[in-house]
Design a protein around this motif. Structure first.
Motif, mmCIF file in Angstrom:
data_model
loop_
_atom_site.group_PDB
_atom_site.id
_atom_site.type_symbol
_atom_site.label_atom_id
_atom_site.label_comp_id
_atom_site.label_asym_id
_atom_site.label_seq_id
_atom_site.Cartn_x
_atom_site.Cartn_y
_atom_site.Cartn_z
ATOM 1 N N ARG A 114 0.814 -1.225 0.000
ATOM 2 C CA ARG A 114 0.000 0.000 0.000
ATOM 3 C C ARG A 114 0.844 1.270 0.000
ATOM 4 N NH1 ARG A 114 -4.843 0.220 0.554
ATOM 5 N NH2 ARG A 114 -4.917 2.066 1.869
ATOM 6 N N VAL A 115 0.229 2.328 -0.510
ATOM 7 C CA VAL A 115 0.810 3.664 -0.483
ATOM 8 C C VAL A 115 -0.158 4.563 0.277
ATOM 9 C CG1 VAL A 115 1.575 5.634 -1.859
ATOM 10 C CG2 VAL A 115 1.988 3.292 -2.690
ATOM 11 N N GLU A 116 0.338 5.221 1.315
ATOM 12 C CA GLU A 116 -0.469 6.161 2.085
ATOM 13 C C GLU A 116 -0.009 7.576 1.740
ATOM 14 O OE1 GLU A 116 0.220 5.019 6.148
ATOM 15 O OE2 GLU A 116 -0.987 3.190 5.965
ATOM 16 N N ALA A 117 -0.938 8.367 1.203
ATOM 17 C CA ALA A 117 -0.605 9.737 0.799
ATOM 18 C C ALA A 117 -1.854 10.597 0.856
ATOM 19 C CB ALA A 117 -0.028 9.736 -0.612
ATOM 20 N N ALA A 118 -1.728 11.773 1.445
ATOM 21 C CA ALA A 118 -2.861 12.703 1.481
ATOM 22 C C ALA A 118 -3.322 13.037 0.070
ATOM 23 C CB ALA A 118 -2.468 13.968 2.239
ATOM 24 N N ALA A 119 -2.397 13.079 -0.892
ATOM 25 C CA ALA A 119 -2.735 13.414 -2.282
ATOM 26 C C ALA A 119 -3.664 12.384 -2.914
ATOM 27 C CB ALA A 119 -1.468 13.542 -3.114
ATOM 28 N N LEU A 120 -3.773 11.191 -2.325
ATOM 29 C CA LEU A 120 -4.658 10.159 -2.858
ATOM 30 C C LEU A 120 -6.062 10.227 -2.265
ATOM 31 C CD1 LEU A 120 -2.265 7.079 -2.935
ATOM 32 C CD2 LEU A 120 -2.996 8.518 -4.847
ATOM 33 N N ALA A 121 -6.278 11.105 -1.291
ATOM 34 C CA ALA A 121 -7.592 11.236 -0.662
ATOM 35 C C ALA A 121 -8.588 11.786 -1.677
ATOM 36 C CB ALA A 121 -7.506 12.139 0.552
ATOM 37 N N PRO A 122 -9.834 11.311 -1.651
ATOM 38 C CA PRO A 122 -10.849 11.831 -2.573
ATOM 39 C C PRO A 122 -10.955 13.344 -2.489
ATOM 40 C CG PRO A 122 -11.691 9.926 -1.375
ATOM 41 C CD PRO A 122 -10.370 10.297 -0.748
ATOM 42 N N GLY A 123 -11.027 13.981 -3.656
ATOM 43 C CA GLY A 123 -11.173 15.426 -3.705
ATOM 44 C C GLY A 123 -9.876 16.195 -3.629
ATOM 45 N N VAL A 124 -8.743 15.516 -3.404
ATOM 46 C CA VAL A 124 -7.448 16.180 -3.329
ATOM 47 C C VAL A 124 -6.819 16.073 -4.713
ATOM 48 C CG1 VAL A 124 -5.155 16.183 -2.301
ATOM 49 C CG2 VAL A 124 -7.152 15.685 -0.907
ATOM 50 N N GLY A 125 -6.170 17.123 -5.181
ATOM 51 C CA GLY A 125 -5.544 17.106 -6.495
ATOM 52 C C GLY A 125 -6.585 17.407 -7.562
ATOM 53 N N ALA A 126 -6.113 17.504 -8.783
ATOM 54 C CA ALA A 126 -7.004 17.814 -9.886
ATOM 55 C C ALA A 126 -6.392 17.326 -11.174
ATOM 56 C CB ALA A 126 -7.222 19.331 -9.963
ATOM 57 N N SER A 127 -7.216 17.217 -12.217
ATOM 58 C CA SER A 127 -6.653 16.847 -13.498
ATOM 59 C C SER A 127 -6.678 18.008 -14.473
ATOM 60 C CB SER A 127 -7.335 15.614 -14.078
ATOM 61 O OG SER A 127 -8.685 15.557 -13.796
ATOM 62 N N GLU A 128 -7.053 19.180 -14.019
ATOM 63 C CA GLU A 128 -7.013 20.357 -14.886
ATOM 64 C C GLU A 128 -5.596 20.891 -14.940
ATOM 65 O OE1 GLU A 128 -9.201 20.894 -11.871
ATOM 66 O OE2 GLU A 128 -10.483 19.491 -12.916
ATOM 67 N N PRO A 129 -5.290 21.677 -15.998
ATOM 68 C CA PRO A 129 -3.940 22.277 -16.093
ATOM 69 C C PRO A 129 -3.673 23.277 -14.993
ATOM 70 C CG PRO A 129 -5.227 22.677 -18.119
ATOM 71 C CD PRO A 129 -6.096 21.937 -17.151
#
Length: 133
Positions: free
Chosen positions: A118-133
């Motif tokens: 497993r990888v634990e990362a806040a960036a993997l939490a739902p709603g974190v990060g985006a796919s827009e430029p």
């Protein structure tokens, strides 16, 4: 580019990685290109929301990398070890993923990572990060 401490969990072992977070089209496109080195406990986490099938390559990347493909729940689904520097050959995720973690080649073996870990990362939490430029 922001950084985050992420944790790799393999059995009872926990390993901390200082990762740059590539969470938009521009940072994902640049990735680790043009770098001449990467530290043993450093990496880059490419985040994809929504989760999707992706292909990576090593264009303009001069150091060999291990690529760890990560499902939306943080489970490692596939690993590509010691990728060929400067290659334009596509390296497929092999299915739907939420992220790819690039590490210095040899890290997967050194840390004894395998699919199912497993990888634990806040960036993997739902709603974190985006796919827009």
């Amino acid at each position: 580019m922001r950084r985050e401490a992420i944790t790799l969990v393999s059995g009872p072992a926990r390993h901390s990685i200082d990762a740059e977070i590539a969470e938009n089209d521009a940072t994902r496109a640049l990735g680790l290109m043009f770098r001449h080195s990467i530290g043993d406990n450093e990496g880059m986490l490419f985040v994809y929301q929504p989760a999707q099938s992706v292909s990576m390559w090593m264009r303009n990347t001069t150091v060999s990398l291990d690529m760890v493909f990560i499902a939306p729940d943080g489970t490692i689904t596939r690993i590509a070890e010691a990728t060929e520097p400067l290659s334009e050959a596509l390296i497929s995720s092999g299915g739907t993923i939420a992220a790819v973690l690039e590490l210095k080649a040899g890290a997967v073996r050194r840390l004894r990572l395998k699919p199912g870990d497993r990888v634990e990362a806040a960036a993997l939490a739902p709603g974190v990060g985006a796919s827009e430029p």
